[in-house]
Design an enzyme around this catalytic site. Structure first.
Site, PDB file in Angstrom:
ATOM      1  CG  HIS A 224      -0.211   0.304   2.510  1.00  0.00           C
ATOM      2  ND1 HIS A 224       0.584  -0.618   3.124  1.00  0.00           N
ATOM      3  CD2 HIS A 224      -0.170   1.407   3.288  1.00  0.00           C
ATOM      4  CE1 HIS A 224       1.080  -0.096   4.238  1.00  0.00           C
ATOM      5  NE2 HIS A 224       0.646   1.130   4.354  1.00  0.00           N
TER       6      HIS A 224
HETATM    7  N1  UDP Z   1      -3.533  -5.310   9.245  1.00  0.00           N
HETATM    8  C1  UDP Z   1      -4.850  -5.694   9.537  1.00  0.00           C
HETATM    9  N2  UDP Z   1      -5.651  -6.115   8.505  1.00  0.00           N
HETATM   10  C2  UDP Z   1      -5.206  -6.201   7.221  1.00  0.00           C
HETATM   11  C3  UDP Z   1      -3.870  -5.802   6.933  1.00  0.00           C
HETATM   12  C4  UDP Z   1      -3.071  -5.365   7.966  1.00  0.00           C
HETATM   13  O1  UDP Z   1      -5.273  -5.648  10.679  1.00  0.00           O
HETATM   14  O2  UDP Z   1      -5.972  -6.602   6.346  1.00  0.00           O
HETATM   15  C5  UDP Z   1      -2.680  -4.827  10.347  1.00  0.00           C
HETATM   16  C6  UDP Z   1      -1.308  -5.470  10.424  1.00  0.00           C
HETATM   17  O3  UDP Z   1      -1.351  -6.665  11.168  1.00  0.00           O
HETATM   18  C7  UDP Z   1      -0.485  -4.390  11.081  1.00  0.00           C
HETATM   19  C8  UDP Z   1      -1.131  -3.115  10.612  1.00  0.00           C
HETATM   20  O4  UDP Z   1      -2.414  -3.465  10.099  1.00  0.00           O
HETATM   21  O5  UDP Z   1      -0.617  -4.432  12.494  1.00  0.00           O
HETATM   22  C9  UDP Z   1      -0.288  -2.500   9.527  1.00  0.00           C
HETATM   23  O6  UDP Z   1      -0.936  -1.398   9.020  1.00  0.00           O
HETATM   24  P1  UDP Z   1      -0.439  -0.683   7.693  1.00  0.00           P
HETATM   25  O7  UDP Z   1       0.237  -1.684   6.835  1.00  0.00           O
HETATM   26  O8  UDP Z   1      -1.626   0.068   7.184  1.00  0.00           O
HETATM   27  O9  UDP Z   1       0.550   0.421   8.230  1.00  0.00           O
HETATM   28  P2  UDP Z   1       2.113   0.458   8.490  1.00  0.00           P
HETATM   29  O10 UDP Z   1       2.440  -0.574   9.516  1.00  0.00           O
HETATM   30  O11 UDP Z   1       2.804   0.240   7.192  1.00  0.00           O
HETATM   31  O12 UDP Z   1       2.337   1.837   9.022  1.00  0.00           O
END
Ligand code: UDP
Length: 390
Positions: A224
């Site tokens: 994403h």
């Molecule tokens: N996550 C979730 N459902 C999904 C995909 C990801 O709950 O379908 C959780 C994942 O386990 C992690 C978090 O969302 O804890 C990651 O969020 P994201 O990738 O949006 O943000 P980043 O960590 O890159 O800032």
């Protein structure tokens, strides 16, 4: 005995007194990962904290589905400031947080990570003269093109307390002359957040059965980040690589990625994948725990891989989480290395599972939230000279 030493004694012997003394924490957040990683602090503080949710992530699948699993709170302020250009969003979020703090001042503002919401919370705290705590401090990708890198650096330098997940994060802060007394190494709250949400064996089996999947015989992918989804060529390469993996690829589709797929006319590249809506945290963890390999550009998922003991192929230019390199993770650019690395993990799934089982997570032992509260109590001691309950 100094006030700080007194305080440490109180922390160890009577944590509820500390919580009451610190009481009035305002947690400012606005995205899915912030909600997930602040949940352990929400649980610990209970009614002693207010949550200000800015609405940076306003999509139902990224917000309501995650919030449904959080501890219920009467003090949850929803600001609905999502969307729009970054500068505009930052300005509107600062004013909105500012208004909440004017009516519900609390004693301390807590922000997490590197989002626009976190930066807005940090700036609003200062307007009200409130101490600022930065959870997940000291991460550095050293990629100055990333807005997140700018946010991290700014928040760390504004914070009265930087809660660094690892020693490496502490070293990053010291290298930028953040004074040592403002840094505490706490671990990352993602460890206890995950442990609280991870479903048991039977529920995991049910999740897999629901998708027609078998343990260790599929890959889980999430993509994403703007660097991967805002460029049609790069997005096409990544989806093409995922589509050629020799196992089913489960792909919870982030709304930003869905928009790009539509905009660039790449829908046919989704056909070989098991495309799902973004999942609840518990369901997502069930899928991650049983996957043969994870492919992702997410920050939090890299950390979670180390707790679940699963390998993760990180599709990014740079990472602010180098701690997992060489054990749980490998950093690859968008391109053929995605398939090559996946093949390496897939050729001996059971062997890699056994090997990774013995590696501790670099993000701590699941006591980060308690350590943060203890460190926070010390900050308040320094500010006021004493801690009084109630
Ligand atoms: N996550 C979730 N459902 C999904 C995909 C990801 O709950 O379908 C959780 C994942 O386990 C992690 C978090 O969302 O804890 C990651 O969020 P994201 O990738 O949006 O943000 P980043 O960590 O890159 O800032």
């Amino acid at each position: 005995m100094s006030a700080t030493a007194d305080f440490r004694e109180v922390v160890t012997s009577c944590p509820e007194v500390v919580l009451a003394a610190v009481g009035g924490a305002t947690l400012v957040c606005g995205t899915r990962p912030e909600l997930i990683k602040l949940a352990p602090l929400m649980r610990l503080f209970g009614d002693e904290c207010s949550v200000v949710y800015t609405g940076q992530h306003y999509d139902e699948s990224l917000y309501s589905r995650i919030r449904a699993d959080l501890p219920p709170s009467n003090r949850f302020h929803e600001l609905g400031v999502g969307g729009g250009r970054r500068g505009d969003q930052l300005g509107r979020t600062i004013s909105a947080v500012d208004e909440v703090l004017a009516t519900h001042p609390g004693r301390v503002v807590v922000v997490q990570g590197d989002t626009t919401s976190a930066l807005a919370g940090a700036l609003a705290a200062n307007t009200h003269g409130l101490p600022l705590v930065h959870v997940e401090a000291g991460l550095r990708s050293h990629d100055r093109a990333m807005p997140e890198e700018h946010n991290r650096v700014l928040i760390d330098h504004l914070a009265d307390l930087c809660c660094a997940p690892t020693e490496l994060n502490r070293a990053n802060l010291l290298a930028e002359n953040v004074p040592p007394h403002r840094i505490a190494v706490t671990g990352n709250t993602v460890v206890e957040a995950l442990r609280a949400a991870l479903p048991g064996d039977r529920e995991r089996e049910a999740v897999l059965a629901g998708q027609g999947l078998a343990r260790d015989r599929y890959a889980l992918a999430t993509i994403h980040r703007p660097e991967n989804v805002d460029d049609p060529g790069r997005l096409a390469v990544i989806l093409g690589e995922l589509g050629r993996l020799p196992v089913p690829v489960v792909f919870p589709l982030h709304p930003r990625t869905a928009k790009s797929v539509d905009r660039f006319g790449l829908g046919r590249l989704l056909e070989p994948l098991v495309v799902l809506e973004p999942q609840s945290y518990t369901t997502f963890l069930a899928l991650a725990a049983e996957a043969a390999v994870i492919v992702s550009d997410s920050g939090g998922i890299q950390e979670e891989a180390s707790v679940l003991k699963r390998p993760v192929i990180v599709v990014r230019r740079s990472t602010e989480r180098p701690e997992i390199a060489g054990t749980f993770g490998v950093l690859v650019p968008a391109g053929p290395r995605i398939g090559e690395e996946a093949a390496r993990w897939l050729e001996d799934v059971a062997g890699h599972r056994e090997r990774l089982r013995h590696h501790p997570s670099p993000y701590g032992d699941g006591t980060a939230a308690a350590r943060i509260v203890a460190a926070l109590g010390e900050v308040l001691v320094h500010r006021t000279g004493s801690v009084t309950a109630g």
